[in-house]
Write an enzyme that holds these catalytic residues in place. Structure first.
Site, PDB file in Angstrom:
ATOM      1  N   ARG A 187       0.811  -1.218   0.000  1.00 32.05           N
ATOM      2  CA  ARG A 187       0.000   0.000   0.000  1.00 32.05           C
ATOM      3  C   ARG A 187       0.839   1.261   0.000  1.00 32.05           C
ATOM      4  O   ARG A 187       0.376   2.317  -0.443  1.00 32.05           O
ATOM      5  CB  ARG A 187      -1.011  -0.051   1.137  1.00 32.05           C
ATOM      6  CG  ARG A 187      -2.150  -1.008   0.788  1.00 32.05           C
ATOM      7  CD  ARG A 187      -3.039  -1.330   1.948  1.00 32.05           C
ATOM      8  NE  ARG A 187      -2.542  -2.424   2.749  1.00 32.05           N
ATOM      9  CZ  ARG A 187      -2.828  -2.608   4.015  1.00 32.05           C
ATOM     10  NH1 ARG A 187      -3.600  -1.759   4.629  1.00 32.05           N
ATOM     11  NH2 ARG A 187      -2.352  -3.649   4.660  1.00 32.05           N
TER      12      ARG A 187
ATOM     13  N   GLU B   4       3.257 -10.841  13.821  1.00 32.13           N
ATOM     14  CA  GLU B   4       2.579 -11.418  14.986  1.00 32.13           C
ATOM     15  C   GLU B   4       2.879 -12.922  15.064  1.00 32.13           C
ATOM     16  O   GLU B   4       3.169 -13.449  16.130  1.00 32.13           O
ATOM     17  CB  GLU B   4       1.074 -11.167  14.884  1.00 32.13           C
ATOM     18  CG  GLU B   4       0.390 -11.289  16.216  1.00 32.13           C
ATOM     19  CD  GLU B   4      -1.099 -10.992  16.116  1.00 32.13           C
ATOM     20  OE1 GLU B   4      -1.552 -10.569  15.047  1.00 32.13           O
ATOM     21  OE2 GLU B   4      -1.786 -11.205  17.135  1.00 32.13           O
TER      22      GLU B   4
HETATM   23  C1  PRP Z   1       0.404  -3.144   6.528  1.00 29.59           C
HETATM   24  C2  PRP Z   1       0.592  -1.655   6.321  1.00 29.59           C
HETATM   25  C3  PRP Z   1       2.010  -1.417   6.798  1.00 29.59           C
HETATM   26  C4  PRP Z   1       2.151  -2.432   7.913  1.00 29.59           C
HETATM   27  C5  PRP Z   1       2.010  -1.764   9.239  1.00 29.59           C
HETATM   28  O1  PRP Z   1       0.952  -3.805   5.446  1.00 29.59           O
HETATM   29  O2  PRP Z   1       0.417  -1.287   4.964  1.00 29.59           O
HETATM   30  O3  PRP Z   1       2.963  -1.683   5.779  1.00 29.59           O
HETATM   31  O4  PRP Z   1       1.111  -3.413   7.731  1.00 29.59           O
HETATM   32  O5  PRP Z   1       2.127  -2.704  10.281  1.00 29.59           O
HETATM   33  P1  PRP Z   1       3.257  -2.650  11.390  1.00 29.59           P
HETATM   34  O6  PRP Z   1       3.493  -1.213  11.761  1.00 29.59           O
HETATM   35  O7  PRP Z   1       2.645  -3.414  12.531  1.00 29.59           O
HETATM   36  O8  PRP Z   1       4.490  -3.306  10.850  1.00 29.59           O
HETATM   37  P2  PRP Z   1       0.773  -5.365   5.183  1.00 29.59           P
HETATM   38  O9  PRP Z   1       1.911  -6.094   5.821  1.00 29.59           O
HETATM   39  O10 PRP Z   1      -0.615  -5.760   5.557  1.00 29.59           O
HETATM   40  O11 PRP Z   1       1.028  -5.474   3.620  1.00 29.59           O
HETATM   41  P3  PRP Z   1       0.236  -4.940   2.334  1.00 29.59           P
HETATM   42  O12 PRP Z   1       0.434  -3.450   2.265  1.00 29.59           O
HETATM   43  O13 PRP Z   1       0.949  -5.642   1.239  1.00 29.59           O
HETATM   44  O14 PRP Z   1      -1.213  -5.318   2.464  1.00 29.59           O
END
Ligand code: PRP
Length: 174
Positions: A62, A99
């Protein structure tokens, strides 16, 4: 006003309970992205919050959606920070805790020139593990982190603690 347009855009962020797992409140920026005025206000807001940098890095997936238009608007290049296994030539790799288990972020050979100042961008700062890994990755690749900009910071998860020493800006903190 610009500030009012940004607040209206941020108000479109949708909270989805129990996704991707029970008990997790998912912050969905899709309604902001799909609205022309909100998208413009958001990109402008992130760009305005961005520290001076030679290049803008976006975190998969994202973060990509914001980093590319922000980099374009600022007149600098964009560097994708990728999840492991996507790049043909890897300059640096950093593991970070999820997690359950661990994940890895990678940056491509040649994406960052030595000493370049890099602004790191993502949509959400939750535990901070992802952003901290991205900062470490930028440094391993020879860059200097100019700062971190996120759209939404979840204060209760204290992600800022993982980013001590870095300038962290959130457009909205909840
Ligand atoms: C989500 C979000 C951040 C991260 C934040 O990405 O876009 O990158 O989690 O979480 P944190 O501060 O606890 O590390 P995700 O890993 O879901 O990946 P995506 O953007 O590919 O869906």
């Amino acid at each position: 006003t610009l500030a009012g347009d940004l607040e209206a855009a941020l108000d479109l962020i949708r909270d989805v309970p129990d996704f991707p797992e029970p008990g997790v409140l998912f912050r969905d920026l899709t309604p902001v992205l799909s609205d022309a005025k909100a998208l413009g206000a958001l990109v402008y807001g992130v760009a305005a919050a961005c520290p001076a940098a030679d290049v803008v890095a976006g975190i998969e997936a994202r973060g990509f959606l914001l980093a590319a238009p922000v980099a374009y608007g600022c007149g600098v290049g964009m560097v994708p920070v990728r999840k492991a296994g996507k790049l043909p030539a890897v300059a640096a790799k950093v593991s970070y805790a999820l997690e359950y288990g661990t994940a890895e972020l990678e940056i491509a050979v040649g994406a960052i020139q030595p000493g370049q100042r890099v602004a790191v961008i993502d949509d959400v700062l939750a535990t901070g593990g992802t952003a901290a890994a991205a900062c470490e990755l930028v440094e391993q690749a020879g860059g200097v982190v100019a700062g971190v900009v996120v759209v939404l910071e979840i204060a209760a998860l204290n992600g800022r603690a993982e980013l001590e020493g870095y300038q962290v800006t959130a457009l909205r903190t909840v």
